[in-house]
Design a protein around this motif. Structure first.
Motif, PDB file in Angstrom:
ATOM      1  N   LEU A 651       0.841  -1.202   0.000  1.00 51.67           N
ATOM      2  CA  LEU A 651       0.000   0.000   0.000  1.00 51.67           C
ATOM      3  C   LEU A 651       0.874   1.249   0.000  1.00 51.67           C
ATOM      4  N   ARG A 652       1.971   1.207   0.745  1.00 51.91           N
ATOM      5  CA  ARG A 652       2.879   2.362   0.757  1.00 51.91           C
ATOM      6  C   ARG A 652       3.494   2.568  -0.625  1.00 51.91           C
ATOM      7  N   TRP A 653       3.911   1.456  -1.260  1.00 52.42           N
ATOM      8  CA  TRP A 653       4.474   1.559  -2.609  1.00 52.42           C
ATOM      9  C   TRP A 653       3.485   2.217  -3.563  1.00 52.42           C
ATOM     10  N   GLN A 654       2.251   1.712  -3.571  1.00 53.65           N
ATOM     11  CA  GLN A 654       1.270   2.189  -4.542  1.00 53.65           C
ATOM     12  C   GLN A 654       0.881   3.637  -4.283  1.00 53.65           C
ATOM     13  N   ALA A 655       0.805   4.012  -3.018  1.00 59.15           N
ATOM     14  CA  ALA A 655       0.494   5.416  -2.708  1.00 59.15           C
ATOM     15  C   ALA A 655       1.613   6.328  -3.201  1.00 59.15           C
ATOM     16  N   LEU A 656       2.868   5.903  -2.982  1.00 57.46           N
ATOM     17  CA  LEU A 656       4.002   6.700  -3.458  1.00 57.46           C
ATOM     18  C   LEU A 656       3.986   6.827  -4.979  1.00 57.46           C
ATOM     19  N   ALA A 657       3.742   5.698  -5.655  1.00 58.43           N
ATOM     20  CA  ALA A 657       3.742   5.710  -7.119  1.00 58.43           C
ATOM     21  C   ALA A 657       2.614   6.565  -7.675  1.00 58.43           C
ATOM     22  N   SER A 658       1.531   6.705  -6.920  1.00 58.89           N
ATOM     23  CA  SER A 658       0.394   7.504  -7.366  1.00 58.89           C
ATOM     24  C   SER A 658       0.485   8.954  -6.925  1.00 58.89           C
ATOM     25  N   SER A 659       1.580   9.301  -6.242  1.00 55.44           N
ATOM     26  CA  SER A 659       1.774  10.667  -5.724  1.00 55.44           C
ATOM     27  C   SER A 659       0.643  11.075  -4.793  1.00 55.44           C
ATOM     28  N   LEU A 660       0.198  10.117  -3.992  1.00 55.19           N
ATOM     29  CA  LEU A 660      -0.869  10.366  -3.025  1.00 55.19           C
ATOM     30  C   LEU A 660      -0.368  10.092  -1.622  1.00 55.19           C
ATOM     31  N   GLU A 661      -0.880  10.824  -0.660  1.00 51.33           N
ATOM     32  CA  GLU A 661      -0.608  10.506   0.730  1.00 51.33           C
ATOM     33  C   GLU A 661      -1.371   9.237   1.080  1.00 51.33           C
ATOM     34  N   ILE A 662      -0.757   8.407   1.878  1.00 51.41           N
ATOM     35  CA  ILE A 662      -1.395   7.129   2.194  1.00 51.41           C
ATOM     36  C   ILE A 662      -2.737   7.322   2.894  1.00 51.41           C
ATOM     37  N   ASP A 663      -2.866   8.415   3.668  1.00 46.17           N
ATOM     38  CA  ASP A 663      -4.136   8.684   4.349  1.00 46.17           C
ATOM     39  C   ASP A 663      -5.263   8.969   3.357  1.00 46.17           C
ATOM     40  N   ASN A 664      -4.906   9.398   2.153  1.00 45.95           N
ATOM     41  CA  ASN A 664      -5.917   9.732   1.155  1.00 45.95           C
ATOM     42  C   ASN A 664      -6.551   8.500   0.520  1.00 45.95           C
ATOM     43  N   VAL A 665      -5.908   7.337   0.689  1.00 45.04           N
ATOM     44  CA  VAL A 665      -6.439   6.112   0.060  1.00 45.04           C
ATOM     45  C   VAL A 665      -6.624   4.976   1.057  1.00 45.04           C
ATOM     46  N   ARG A 666      -6.372   5.260   2.332  1.00 47.77           N
ATOM     47  CA  ARG A 666      -6.430   4.190   3.342  1.00 47.77           C
ATOM     48  C   ARG A 666      -7.806   3.565   3.425  1.00 47.77           C
ATOM     49  N   ASP A 667      -8.867   4.366   3.202  1.00 51.90           N
ATOM     50  CA  ASP A 667     -10.214   3.809   3.284  1.00 51.90           C
ATOM     51  C   ASP A 667     -10.526   2.893   2.105  1.00 51.90           C
TER      52      ASP A 667
END
Length: 787
Positions: A651-667
């Motif tokens: 999840l951390r990898w994919q959030a980084l690759a998407s230029s998103l903060e992990i909190d923005n996609v955690r749900d």
């Protein structure tokens, strides 16, 4: 290493023939001497060991059983009955087999057993029967008085039904109240494979005699007991499963008879080695080789022994104690192989070991290597004297290599102490393998002194090791590093260590080299072989934008190869680290627009996003990049993993690759089963508004689909998304197609698609009603103002 890369290349023709008789397998006269002698030695060891253990493994009706099913027993805390803890009653799966002479088909109904209370003896006995299990086992899931499930497996007394939760029966075992009980015997049937039966009185007596014999075993040397007394280091509860259940030394892992069996086997090997050295003119080097191959079979046998070895009813085999790779399992019911034939026995393991050695020596070419033990941080070579260094460094905290192999070490040194005396030498305070310089991150569980194998230790030592490799390698030499990890932090630290050593990556190749779950960590199926060379002088700095463009171009160039090689998309993401670091290595440093240096790990997420671009993923003919960032993240995740659980690091990898903060996609990817998994529509808790992302609207529609068209219309109306929005319906269709057919959300998304027109009409009705109410309210408000 010596068994594989040194001994097979030696010319042993001057060594005398062994004094042992013919063996039971055919060998060609032109087979290499080493293969002939190893074969002769292994069968001689097996013959002597079997002879010494025969009274403890009696024949029944002329047959030697394959193995024995055991369980630990505990006293019931309610009625006092001592009962065995058994997690499964199934012994053999039903199957269709051919009868004798292939004359007719017969159906094998399989076999099972159950525990029955012997009221007269106030104990428990076993009843073996044909067919599937008839009762629930004594070790199973249970519910408490409040109706809630009790955590873990509970031990349920077959006499009074009293429930012993995991915490309780684990405590009783730790207090030494557990005893081993022989339950079932497995032997070779006539035309039906393995068959199971209750043990005879003679077999029960043999077990008692073995338990007496193991208590009076003489020491191997004045300082080396026959049974390992080496202690398990504190903090190893997550690595050494038996330590959670009362084991304190590596001699505590087996029942009494199995312990006696291994003590006898290792003593037999050392005695045969002594005979070779003293009674013949065999050189010590050859005695080392022959005893080493015998001990390698001991190591393989240990993997299918101890209370961590369980029966596989489907395959009629025994499981490996390293089922979780680097951790040793423990089971209250366990399987012991006997002295006969069958999976996991000395006979079976000898045959497979000889087959491997024979294949290795067939048409062997090359010369012997010199194998030495040392430290990667201090190599005994001059500067620039080595053409190549090849290494497969530890993957951070994935495996505790020394701790998990100490069990094998403690038994191996008892078979090799006389011809490999270095096995007796250790500075470890517990008498096990030395761990002072081991380059891992040790995960500690349970009470433990301060553990030195920390993240700081790993980072420092791995950097020292790479620096040492750079020192000894020639200027045009190569250092290859095989590595794989699902954790972005681990990759960042490894690459920083490579850079610190003044090495640059010049080539990389992904390969499927690893598999299965590593102690609940990332499931690494692909590793990267990285070719590194000393950094050339005279490199110029690079600009971040230009470097990013080169990385994207390089990933795009290699993507067709990865696809041709059959790499899954998730594996390509890891493989992308290679070309990214190769590009970065072309420059002395990479600078951003303000002239400040950029960390190399900045480019790892970029490389992963380049894979996404190279794949040219389309969602119902729409390029993935045209969707909003949150929706793009969700669709890419489902494209990669569907509904499968992944490590949290992914999840951390994919959030980084998407230029998103992990909190923005955690749900969108919440916790599930020790990892993370794409959210279900019913569990999704976001309130849809006119600012919601497309994925939020799609999930809300699926969640409302069971309530009917009007509910879905309300969702669409609240979102302010047009009923003709192509991106919304492309998202719904993609999710319906990509999620498993049996998935409830796949059904829900399909339902949304089929009622698309009805949803649009319902949304229009909601909007019309809202607008009508707003107009009516405005009229009412205007009239009030006139008054």
């Amino acid at each position: 290493s010596k068994l594989l890369t040194e001994f097979p290349f030696h010319d042993w023709s001057d060594e005398p023939d062994l004094p042992f008789g013919q063996v039971s397998i055919q060998l060609y006269n032109d087979s290499p001497k080493l293969l002939r002698d190893v074969t002769s030695l292994l069968y001689e060891v097996g013959r002597r060991w079997t002879e010494q253990m025969s009274s403890f493994y009696p024949r029944v009706n002329g047959k030697l059983p394959w193995g024995y099913l055991w369980a630990i027993t505990l006293p019931c805390q309610e009625c006092g009955l001592r009962f065995p803890l058994v997690g499964r009653y199934e012994l053999r799966r039903p199957s269709a087999k051919k009868g004798r002479n292939n004359a007719s088909d017969i159906v094998d109904s399989g076999q099972s057993f159950y525990i029955e209370v012997d009221r007269r003896g106030r104990g428990c006995k076993v009843v073996v029967h044909a067919g599937p299990p008839q009762f629930a086992p004594t070790l199973t899931n249970a519910t408490g008085p409040n109706g809630r499930k009790i955590a873990g497996k509970s031990a349920i007394c077959p006499g009074c039904g009293h429930v012993h939760p995991l915490e309780l029966h684990r405590r009783l075992t730790n207090e030494g109240q557990a005893e081993d009980q022989l339950l079932v015997v497995a032997e070779h049937g006539d035309g039906t494979g393995k068959v199971y039966r209750e043990p005879t009185d003679a077999e029960i007596d043999a077990v008692r005699e073995a338990e007496k014999a193991v208590r009076v075993l003489q020491k191997v040397t004045p300082f080396l007991p026959a049974v390992p007394e080496e202690r398990i280091a504190p903090g190893n509860n997550n690595i050494i499963g038996p330590s959670i259940y009362g084991a304190r030394t590596y001699g505590d892992f087996m029942c009494g008879r199995q312990t006696l069996s291994f003590a006898t086997l290792t003593r037999t090997i050392s005695e045969v080695a002594d005979e070779l050295c003293m009674g013949m003119s065999i050189t010590p080097h050859y005695a080392q080789a022959l005893a080493g191959y015998a001990s390698s079979v001991v190591a393989r046998k240990i993997r299918r022994s101890t209370r961590g070895c369980t029966l596989d009813p489907k395959l009629n085999k025994v499981h490996d104690i390293y089922a979780n790779q680097g951790s040793i399992t423990f089971s209250q019911d366990f399987f012991e192989t006997g002295i006969g034939t069958g999976a996991g026995t000395w006979d079976s393991l000898t045959r497979s070991s000889l087959s491997t050695l024979g294949n290795l020596m067939a048409g062997i070419k090359g010369t012997s290597v010199d194998v030495v033990r040392g430290s990667a941080t201090s190599m005994p070579y001059r500067d620039g004297s080595v053409a190549a260094v090849v290494t497969d460094p530890p993957y951070d905290q994935m495996l505790a290599y020394a701790d998990s192999s100490d069990l094998i070490y403690t038994w191996i040194k008892r078979s090799l102490y006389n011809v490999w005396p270095e096995f007796l030498l250790t500075a470890d305070e517990f008498g096990c393998q030395e761990k002072g310089e081991e380059i891992i991150v040790k995960r500690v569980r349970g009470e433990a002194p301060k553990e030195h194998r920390t993240r700081a230790h790993y980072d420092s030592k791995i950097a020292q090791a790479f620096t040492e490799m750079r020192r000894v390698v020639e200027d045009d030499g190569v250092v290859t590093i095989v590595f794989g990890s699902g954790d972005p932090d681990v990759w960042q630290r490894l690459l920083a260590a490579i850079q610190q050593a003044d090495l640059v990556m010049t080539g990389s190749w992904p390969a499927n080299t690893e598999a299965s779950n590593h102690q609940g960590k990332a499931n690494i199926e692909t590793t990267l072989t990285m070719s590194c060379r000393p950094a050339p002088p005279g490199r110029s700095p690079g600009r971040k934008g230009a470097v990013e463009a080169q990385i994207q171009a390089e990933v795009k160039r290699r993507y067709p190869d990865w696809e041709r090689w059959g790499l899954a998309p998730a594996d390509m993401l890891m493989a992308a680290a290679g070309p990214a670091m190769e590009v970065v290595g072309r420059f002395s440093e990479v600078l951003d627009a303000t002239g400040d240096p950029v960390d190399i790990h900045t480019f790892l997420p970029l490389a992963r996003s380049a894979v996404q671009a190279a794949m040219a993923v389309e969602v119902d003919h729409h390029p993935l990049e045209v969707f909003d960032a949150r929706t793009r993240f969700a669709l890419w995740w489902v494209r990669l993993y569907g509904r499968q659980t992944q490590a949290k690091s992914e999840l951390r990898w994919q959030a980084l690759a998407s230029s998103l903060e992990i909190d923005n996609v955690r749900d969108l990817v919440p916790d599930s089963d020790g990892g993370v998994r794409f959210v279900t529509a019913t569990a999704f808790d976001a309130r849809v508004t006119d600012e919601s992302a497309v994925i939020d609207v799609a999930l809300a529609l699926a969640a409302a689909s069971e309530e009917g068209i009007s509910s879905m219309g309300e969702v669409l109306a609240r979102s302010a998304v047009s009923a003709e929005d192509a991106y919304l319906w492309a998202t719904v269709k993609f999710l319906a197609d990509r999620l498993p057919a049996s998935d409830s959300d796949a059904v829900a998304f399909t339902r949304v698609l089929r009622t698309r027109d009805g949803i649009a009409n319902a949304a229009d009705a909601v909007v019309f009603e809202v607008e009508s109410n707003a107009r009516k309210q405005k009229i009412d408000d205007d009239q009030l103002r006139l008054l």
